[in-house]
Design a protein around this motif. Structure first.
Motif, PDB file in Angstrom:
ATOM      1  N   CYS A  38      33.719  26.357  38.349  1.00 44.95           N
ATOM      2  CA  CYS A  38      32.532  25.511  38.190  1.00 44.95           C
ATOM      3  C   CYS A  38      32.696  24.087  38.701  1.00 44.95           C
ATOM      4  O   CYS A  38      31.709  23.346  38.806  1.00 44.95           O
ATOM      5  N   VAL A  52      26.222  27.881  35.987  1.00 45.76           N
ATOM      6  CA  VAL A  52      26.996  27.459  37.162  1.00 45.76           C
ATOM      7  C   VAL A  52      27.954  28.588  37.520  1.00 45.76           C
ATOM      8  O   VAL A  52      28.778  28.985  36.670  1.00 45.76           O
ATOM      9  N   THR A  99      27.756  19.717  38.757  1.00 48.30           N
ATOM     10  CA  THR A  99      28.837  19.569  37.781  1.00 48.30           C
ATOM     11  C   THR A  99      29.641  18.323  38.137  1.00 48.30           C
ATOM     12  O   THR A  99      30.389  18.295  39.115  1.00 48.30           O
TER      13      THR A  99
END
Length: 907
Positions: free
Chosen positions: A269, A436, A479
């Motif tokens: 991620c 994600v 992220t």
């Protein structure tokens, strides 16, 4: 003319009744007028008589089981009860007393107090029942208008007597049987058990066993920070396909059980884009229900750290002394359905009161009245949820002056009382899911929209617990940061008084039988009025100890649980017994169960408990015993615990687990084996039943012995103090004072010449005097206020300073009390006497004649009252002077007299 005798439970209640009835004059410990004679008990004046075979010393199986062949005998609870009983018996046997009203507290215990007094007096006169729910004047008058017939109360009497006698049979026989079993090898190891006490201890012990056996496991959580157009927000990884595992409650949807799994999420991620979905829905929160005693004790413990015992005492004071709360010893959280008018009047009283406490609450009370929020509501008004007493609420009498602790309890009750009538708090709860790389992250937010009842507790603005930055539906976020956090599972929390009270209240959940569980759902273990006493009893018997707010079972508790399981007396460790009793006692109260049949079953259970203890013939009791880490002081072998002793597995070295009736904790044994000395320690009991302190030593012959300190014998060897550090200078000869284990002694009192005699105990009435405090006493002439002294005669704790006299003697000095208190009390009493006499005379005059006669009598009454007040004031002043003289003497009592109740040397 005949009269009716009214017997209240306490003098304060009798005083309130006399004021409500009016026209009564006082005659010592009772009141009287043309219609009534009014007096009171002082709580439990009588108790069931114990078997004659036990006074002190070792309890034997020879006289067990102790089951009275006929009726249980009664005896005065203590010396103070005897005089009160004589007075009540004299009143009951008066020829002009033709009937009796039971005005003791409404419930089983109040019924029992009254019935014991009638039984002891041996009278047979008509009886009525006064059922008081509140101590306000209106409530008392209303109760007199609705007196209950004695026949209606007979089932409650049967249940009250049965509960007391069953507790006596199980407690007396169980305690003596287990004590006799534990004292087989000599000594006296008192082992108290009880129907409610022991299951309560078992709850705490089982939690401690889970903590002891708990093995922590590492797990990981993955936390991420995301960037949206509106700003940053955080999310926590979770598994949307997770299902609860009944066999492993530690598994949760946001936990990963290996570092590799957590790291794989981080790698997958990191710096990746994700999509967002969001669900937002309204939510409401109702206020908690009204207080019963247990919920009030829990709340006070959580908020203020008050013990259950302290909270009960404060609530009782607010009920009896200030008339500010309704009856506190209740297990109901509901009000009667016809109580809406009284509730409205109570809020009007709060709005109209002038005290600071009332002014703070007045706006909320006014809001309730203005919005007409007092209406039928089963969540508040429900007759079916009330047995003896209703919930604890404020009365119409708003207090003006309270102590800080009383004010906290009163405010707690008042706020809860107002909160239940306010509308619910309204929130908007938002759950945001960020995905994600196929991994899901959850973010939750809760926004307060309308405070509702939370306004009373300061949440009057729209606040958010977790305000989220806005996002668009299916917005792409990035992220920003992601990290795996290594954590570890934790053992269950130890019980505090608050959580233990909850466990006692909900003990029915531990019962398998549906019928018994239902019976216990209403009362649980014990009653609201007794739970605090049960917890304090476990602490006093050293089954539990307090560390901060936590309650921790001792080695003595572990010994008892091992014994009861080993003897197969498991019913005493389970709430099942209490559940069965409560179910049957409730049936008895409703007239559905015969008392004699219930008592036969209790007698049978008693026989079984004694039989199992008496006939157990194995050398030890199976259990989970410890292996010590410290080697045997005799041969270096491994020392293991068994039921009675700590014994070496290689040689014949062993020591008892209970020297002087005090049970070793494992760390204490380790220290004793390591250093061959331990202490000084408190909690030992002599053969005469008196507590003492001592040092424990393992001798050169590897035997355990008590060391009570340096001998006072003139022929004893001089003490070598060259390796000791002085704690101060002697007040008699200025020599150095040293700690010699059990005593602080002057170096010149243990030298060869012995030119000084200064010596003081290291432990005084179970209060250990630290080096710091002894240093203060020697250098400054006084210690800090110490609160751990315990009277040898009354076994009560008390606070005192230790002070040094000019002659070098150590004295007790108590906290100063205002000298004007006695004088102020005398003035107050005289003023009350004057008003009462005048009122009594005026009332009688009004009944006899018209307005002119009444004025004349009032004038006479004022003169009489003035003379009476003057005479009483003089008497009271003399009495106060005498008391003050005695008090002054007591406050400078020398340490050689131990405490105000003792005449035996303490040092």
């Amino acid at each position: 003319m005949t009269k009716t005798l009214i017997i209240a439970e306490k003098p304060s209640v009798a005083l309130d009744i006399s004021r409500a009835l009016g026209g009564m004059h006082r005659e010592g410990d009772y009141f009287e007028n043309d219609q009534y004679v009014l007096s009171s008990s002082v709580g439990h004046l009588l108790t069931l008589t114990n078997p004659d075979d036990v006074v002190r010393g070792k309890w034997s199986f020879n006289h067990l089981p102790a089951i009275p062949a006929k009726a249980f005998d009664l005896k005065p609870s203590d010396k103070k009860a005897t005089d009160r009983l004589k007075m009540l018996v004299r009143l009951l046997k008066r020829k002009d007393v033709s009937a009796v009203i039971n005005a003791c507290d409404a419930g089983r215990e109040g019924e029992l107090i009254f019935r014991y007094i009638i039984q002891y007096a041996g009278v047979n006169k008509p009886i009525k029942r006064l059922w008081l729910q509140s101590m306000t004047r209106n409530a008392i008058i209303e109760a007199f208008d609705n007196l209950r017939d004695d026949s209606v109360m007979k089932p409650l009497e049967a249940a009250a007597r049965s509960r007391a006698e069953a507790d006596w049979l199980i407690g007396i026989n169980g305690t003596r049987a287990m004590t006799a079993f534990n004292s087989k090898d000599g000594g006296f190891f008192k082992t108290p058990i009880g129907r409610v006490q022991t299951p309560t201890l078992a709850i705490v012990f089982e939690r401690e066993e889970k903590i002891r056996q708990f093995k922590s496991r590492d797990y990981w959580e993955v936390h991420a920070t995301f960037v949206a157009a509106g700003g940053l927000y955080e999310g926590k990884w979770f598994d949307p396909a997770f299902k609860k595992d009944e066999h492993d409650p530690e598994k949760k949807d946001n936990r990963l059980w290996s570092a590799a799994s957590a790291q794989s999420v981080v790698v997958a991620c990191r710096h990746k884009d994700g999509t967002v979905t969001e669900e937002s829905k309204p939510s409401t929160s109702m206020s908690p229900g009204l207080f019963d005693l247990t919920s009030l004790q829990r709340e006070a413990n959580s908020r203020f750290g008050f013990t259950a015992k302290t909270t009960l005492a404060l609530a009782q004071s607010l009920y009896e002394r200030h008339k500010a709360l309704t009856y506190p010893r209740t297990d109901s959280r509901y009000l009667p359905e016809d109580y809406q008018g009284t509730v409205r009047q109570t809020f009007e009283a709060i709005v109209g009161a002038e005290s600071l406490l009332a002014r703070r609450n007045a706006p909320f009370a006014k809001k309730i009245l203005q919005n007409s929020w007092i209406k039928p509501n089963k969540r508040i008004f429900d007759n079916k949820k009330i047995s003896d007493h209703f919930a604890i609420i404020p009365t119409l009498q708003v207090p003006k002056e309270l102590s800080e602790a009383e004010a906290k309890i009163y405010d707690l009750v008042t706020k809860r009382f107002m909160a239940v009538f306010f509308p619910p708090a309204e929130f908007r709860v938002t759950t945001r899911i960020t995905v994600v790389a196929s991994h899901h992250f959850k973010t939750e937010g809760k926004v307060l929209i309308k405070p509702g009842w939370l306004e009373i507790y300061g949440r009057d603005n729209q606040e958010s617990d977790a305000t989220l930055v806005p996002v668009a539906e299916n917005e792409t976020v990035k992220t920003e940061d992601i990290v795996a956090k290594e954590l570890a599972t934790r053992p269950p929390a130890r019980y505090t008084e608050a959580t233990l009270l909850s466990a006692m209240e909900g003990a029915g959940k531990l019962v398998d039988d549906d019928e018994l569980r239902e019976a216990m759902s209403e009362r649980g273990l014990g009653t609201p009025a007794t739970r605090a006493t049960i917890i304090e009893g476990l602490l006093n018997e050293q089954y539990l100890r307090r560390e901060g707010r936590e309650l921790i079972p001792t080695a003595k508790a572990r010994q008892l649980m091992t014994l009861l399981v080993g003897l197969n007396v498991r019913e005493l460790t389970s709430p099942e017994l209490t559940g069965e009793w409560e179910h049957k006692l409730k049936q008895m109260e409703q007239g559905q169960l015969d008392r004699a049949a219930f008592m036969r079953e209790i007698a049978q259970s008693t026989q079984i408990i004694v039989k199992r203890a008496k006939e157990y013939e194995q050398d030890t009791v199976p259990g989970d015993y410890a292996t010590l880490t410290t080697p045997c002081p005799a041969c270096g072998g491994v020392v293991k615990e068994n039921y009675r002793r700590y014994a070496c597995t290689k040689c014949d070295f062993s020591i008892t687990k209970h020297p002087g009736g005090r049970t070793f904790e494992i760390p204490e044994v380790e220290e004793l084996l390591q250093n061959k000395t331990l202490g000084p320690l408190n909690g030992f009991i002599s053969k005469m039943g008196r507590p003492f302190s001592a040092i424990l030593r393992i001798t050169a012959e590897n035997k355990l012995e008590f060391d009570f300190g340096q001998s006072d014998d003139d022929n004893s060897e001089p003490l070598d103090v060259s390796q000791l550090t002085p704690v101060g200078h002697c007040p008699k000869c200025t020599g150095n004072v040293y700690d010699t284990g059990m005593s602080y002694v002057c170096e010149n009192s243990v030298s060869e010449k012995k030119t000084c005699d200064f010596k003081s105990g290291r432990v005084i009435l179970q209060q250990e005097i630290s080096h710091e405090q002894m240093g203060k006493l020697l250098s400054q002439g006084k210690t800090d206020l110490l609160d751990g002294f315990v009277s040898n005669r009354t076994n009560r704790k008390f606070k005192a300073y230790l002070a040094m006299s000019k002659a070098g003697k150590i004295e007790f000095e108590f906290e100063p009390r205002p000298a004007k208190t006695a004088k102020a009390a005398s003035k107050s009493a005289a003023k009350t006497a004057s008003k009462t006499a005048a009122k009594s005379a005026a009332t009688k005059a009004e009944a006899d004649s018209g307005k002119a006669v009444k004025k004349a009598v009032k004038k006479t009454a004022r003169k009489t009252a003035s003379k009476t007040a003057t005479k009483k004031t003089a008497v009271k002043k003399a009495a106060a002077k005498k008391v003050a003289s005695k008090t002054a003497t007591a406050r400078k009592q020398t340490a050689k007299t131990a405490d105000p109740d003792d005449t035996e040397p303490a040092f």
